[in-house]
Design an enzyme around this catalytic site. Structure first.
Site, PDB file in Angstrom:
ATOM      1  N   GLU A 138       0.808  -1.119   0.122  1.00  0.00           N
ATOM      2  CA  GLU A 138      -0.090  -0.206   0.024  1.00  0.00           C
ATOM      3  C   GLU A 138       1.001   1.600   0.105  1.00  0.00           C
ATOM      4  O   GLU A 138       2.079   1.289   0.796  1.00  0.00           O
ATOM      5  CB  GLU A 138      -0.865  -0.133   1.272  1.00  0.00           C
ATOM      6  CG  GLU A 138      -1.740   1.212   1.683  1.00  0.00           C
ATOM      7  CD  GLU A 138      -2.642   0.952   3.150  1.00  0.00           C
ATOM      8  OE1 GLU A 138      -2.080   0.240   3.770  1.00  0.00           O
ATOM      9  OE2 GLU A 138      -3.465   1.688   3.119  1.00  0.00           O
TER      10      GLU A 138
ATOM     11  N   LYS B 187      -9.596   2.122  -1.932  1.00  0.00           N
ATOM     12  CA  LYS B 187      -9.664   1.490  -0.636  1.00  0.00           C
ATOM     13  C   LYS B 187     -11.182   1.611  -0.047  1.00  0.00           C
ATOM     14  O   LYS B 187     -11.418   2.845   0.337  1.00  0.00           O
ATOM     15  CB  LYS B 187      -8.582   1.929   0.305  1.00  0.00           C
ATOM     16  CG  LYS B 187      -8.504   1.326   1.676  1.00  0.00           C
ATOM     17  CD  LYS B 187      -7.400   1.697   2.396  1.00  0.00           C
ATOM     18  CE  LYS B 187      -7.135   1.167   3.558  1.00  0.00           C
ATOM     19  NZ  LYS B 187      -5.953   1.842   4.402  1.00  0.00           N
TER      20      LYS B 187
ATOM     21  N   CYS C 297      -4.959  -3.150   2.808  1.00  0.00           N
ATOM     22  CA  CYS C 297      -4.774  -3.082   4.157  1.00  0.00           C
ATOM     23  C   CYS C 297      -6.068  -3.619   5.110  1.00  0.00           C
ATOM     24  O   CYS C 297      -6.421  -4.533   5.417  1.00  0.00           O
ATOM     25  CB  CYS C 297      -4.277  -1.658   4.680  1.00  0.00           C
ATOM     26  SG  CYS C 297      -3.275  -1.521   6.180  1.00  0.00           S
TER      27      CYS C 297
END
Lengths: 289, 289
Positions: free
Chosen positions: A41, A111, A145
């Site tokens: 990331e 995300k 994540c």
């Protein structure tokens, strides 16, 4: 198909240096035969920005400078690359992952689940559904994540046909239990491959914990990174294993099927709005107890 | 609140012996201060039946003989007990878990996810929604064995307010990765306590793998059973920890909340009918490849 995950350190606010180092690792992984190379990331930018103004300077459109840079590399070297970056679209900013190959952008992801932490404090929430793309003969889904803490993130991708989920991540101290257990569980519960690629190193007092992990559709670890070192993880991906959701067989019957045995008639509340406030935004005091 | 999980062997087709041995373990756990004592799946009956006819003889209504037996024990000794049994309702049979206290039945659960394995081959699919009950000051949800492979099973309970999920289970050989990773993940992703109580021993060539596990809302193991031995696991349950979904805080903001940070607007497919055949029933040949 051969997968590589590059566990590496990142220099905050120095995209040129990061891209150069990523390119070196990509070439190394290609020399080892990797078809798809996954980076952490925010591998282009770093994570621990202190304000939205500070990060704006390093945000780019998709496609843009970074996707063009890596697409050129893929054109020269073959293979495909997935990496984390900050995406700018008009006045919005996203924590994004881009997948590029020799012909340019293949897919990108914004995300969906944001913690109130690091650069995510200043970004916009991902606004597009989870989607599956195809690269190197594999149906691939992207998560980033914090998504890995939500079983829905990979479940939705598996239901859409993903055989592999790639997770560029920046797990900090405190995420050790997630790193150890959740990746195996995501792989096993969906009978898919799952590759979590974390960074190492420190940034403004934040320590990242490595422990990248690639699991097969039974949840077995195919490769696990150390807590502190830069390294490249490799794994062979057999898509047939991820297509076969049936784990055990008796002649003429099946017995365990990670998707067919679901009972969605009892899952209605999973898709209902919860009405709870988003992280870092408008939280009532009682949620801080 | 003090929780006990009794990892034990079970004698197939001998409910009287099993109840007697369970009662001994229950008394022992009560003497150690346990408020709720959890037993394995099918602890009253055993698991590896070879036909529906064979298991009918050991199925009982709920409430019935077994719930009355344990309720009387709770009336004498205090505390509550959750255990696995086969439930008969008219001509239907369910893999069930019953929760009883001094005043009788508190709640029961019919296994929603069935593998085509052991007695489950001959049973009816659980027909009631996942539900939360209250006992010993804790909001408790019940799952059984194979349910633990489906993140939806505990997610739905956590959304309904469960602070603890108890999983009577009969994990056989092959479930080692699930036992090691999925329980920690279920606890962590929902920020709840999760207690998986497995049996040990062999039954008609089937070996059960122990490895019972109780995890706290951060996914940390509070107690882990051996692979082969009968033993009682204990854990202190602090319901306040399970009520606080927010894992990290900065003054005035939150940052990680396992439920509030969900994005159900992207989860619609989780609750949609999938149209795939149920395990062991009418499976097309291509699913056996």
């Amino acid at each position: 198909m051969k997968l590589a995950g590059v566990q590496m350190d990142v220099a905050i606010g120095d995209p040129e240096r990061n891209r150069r180092r990523m390119a070196e690792r990509f070439v190394e992984a290609r020399e080892q035969g990797a078809d798809l190379v996954v980076f952490p990331e925010c591998a282009v930018t770093g994570y621990c920005f202190e304000s939205r103004d500070e990060v704006v300077a390093f945000a780019e459109p998709i496609p843009g400078t970074s996707t063009a840079f890596f697409s050129k590399l893929c054109a020269e070297r073959g293979g495909a690359i997935a990496f984390g970056m900050i995406e700018a679209e008009k006045n919005r900013l996203f924590n994004a992952a881009a997948l590029v190959g020799a012909n340019g952008l293949i897919a990108s992801y914004r995300k969906v689940h944001l913690p109130f932490l690091g650069v995510d404090r200043f970004l916009d929430f991902g606004d597009r559904p989870f989607a599956v793309c195809e690269t190197a003969g594999v149906r691939l889904g992207l998560n980033i994540c914090y998504d890995s803490g939500f079983p829905e993130s990979s479940r939705v991708l598996a239901l859409a046909g993903a055989e592999l989920v790639a997770l560029p991540t920046n797990w900090p101290s405190g995420a050790e239990i997630l790193a150890e257990h959740a990746i195996a569980t995501r792989a096993l519960e969906n009978a898919i491959y799952y590759a979590a690629v974390n960074r190492v190193g420190e940034e403004r007092g934040f320590r990242f914990i490595g422990r990248s992990r690639i699991c097969d559709p039974a949840g077995r670890a195919l490769a696990v990174g150390s807590a502190t070192d830069e390294e490249i993880l490799y794994a062979d991906i057999d898509v047939e294993l991820a297509r076969r959701k049936t784990i055990v067989r008796v002649p003429g019957k099946h017995l365990i099927d990670r998707l067919a045995d679901r009972r969605p008639e009892f899952y209605a509340t999973l898709a209902e709005p919860h009405g709870l406030p988003r992280p870092g935004r408008d939280l009532p005091a009682e949620r801080f107890k």
